[in-house]
Design a protein around this motif. Structure first.
Motif: not given
Length: 253
Positions: A25, A75, A83, A143
């Motif tokens: 990621n 991802f 993130i 994600a």
């Protein structure tokens, strides 16, 4: 610099499934930002093309030409806070998950949760009239669906596991999971990032169903886990065959 690269390579090669998921990621996020910097320097937009080919489109006529986006989207992150939040939740809940079910199952639940969330997002956008105006341009990334599958799966297996929310409030894990699900439903009702929250719920449903069955002795992810094992074996270096030479022995009568 080479030392840093080697350290990252070793962390990926020798780390567990959770570390590898986080590293992938982060690598995709850094690659996206490198493209963004290049775009700013040359007055271009290579990052837009990258998103175009990795984000999950809701439009079926586009998705059929980019089926890989059902995997790549989980991802892909654009914002730092996006993130950061996802990876923090994945790290802490993933540790709990692996304590009970191991890294192999963590990887399967993450990927299957991402697939379930992505499919639910596509289905909703193509069925319900409220999404028709957005259908041609909407895409999904992040994600969160896979992370929610891991979180809900861990909370389903160990609902009374003690956690400290915001480092202050002591709660059982099930209440944290319920709170996050409630936040998704509230945001869905308010119309905020509806595609993302639909994907979250799809991942959560997968995590709950798969781990519930696992607790009852039925592992519905085993076939997928074996499939992933076979893929991983393709990338493992094959052992070198050592040739052994021996001198012929002679004997006199």
């Amino acid at each position: 610099m080479s030392g840093i690269r080697e350290e990252i390579r070793n962390s990926f090669r020798e780390g567990d499934a959770l570390n590898r998921l986080i590293l992938i990621n982060l690598a995709v996020f850094l690659f996206y930002y490198v493209l963004k910097i290049i775009g700013n320097l040359f007055q271009a937009s290579p990052e837009s093309h990258f998103i175009q080919w990795t984000a999950l489109p809701s439009n079926l006529s586009v998705l059929i030409t980019r089926p890989w986006t059902l995997v790549t989207y989980m991802f892909l992150h654009e914002g730092f806070m996006h993130i950061l939040f996802n990876m923090l939740i994945l790290f802490f809940t993933g540790r709990i998950f692996m304590e009970y079910m191991g890294g192999r199952k963590l990887l399967s639940i993450y990927l299957l949760g991402g697939l379930a969330g992505g499919l639910l997002y596509v289905i909703f956008y193509n069925i319900f009239p409220g999404f028709q105006e957005q259908l041609a341009v909407s895409n999904n990334r992040g994600a969160s669906a896979g992370v929610m599958a891991v979180l809900i799966g861990a909370a389903t297996y160990a609902p009374r596991f003690p956690v400290k929310l915001f480092f202050v409030l002591n709660l059982e894990f099930r209440w944290v999971a319920l709170l996050l699900l409630l936040m998704d439903l509230i945001n869905l009702g308010d119309g905020n990032n509806m595609g993302g929250h639909i994907a979250h719920l799809g991942g959560a449903a997968l995590g709950y169903f798969a781990v519930s069955r696992y607790k009852n002795g039925v592992d519905i992810t085993e076939g997928f886990s074996k499939f992933m094992d076979n893929i991983a074996n393709w990338f493992k270096p094959k052992p070198k065959i050592r040739k052994v030479y021996s001198k012929a022995r002679t004997s006199a009568d």
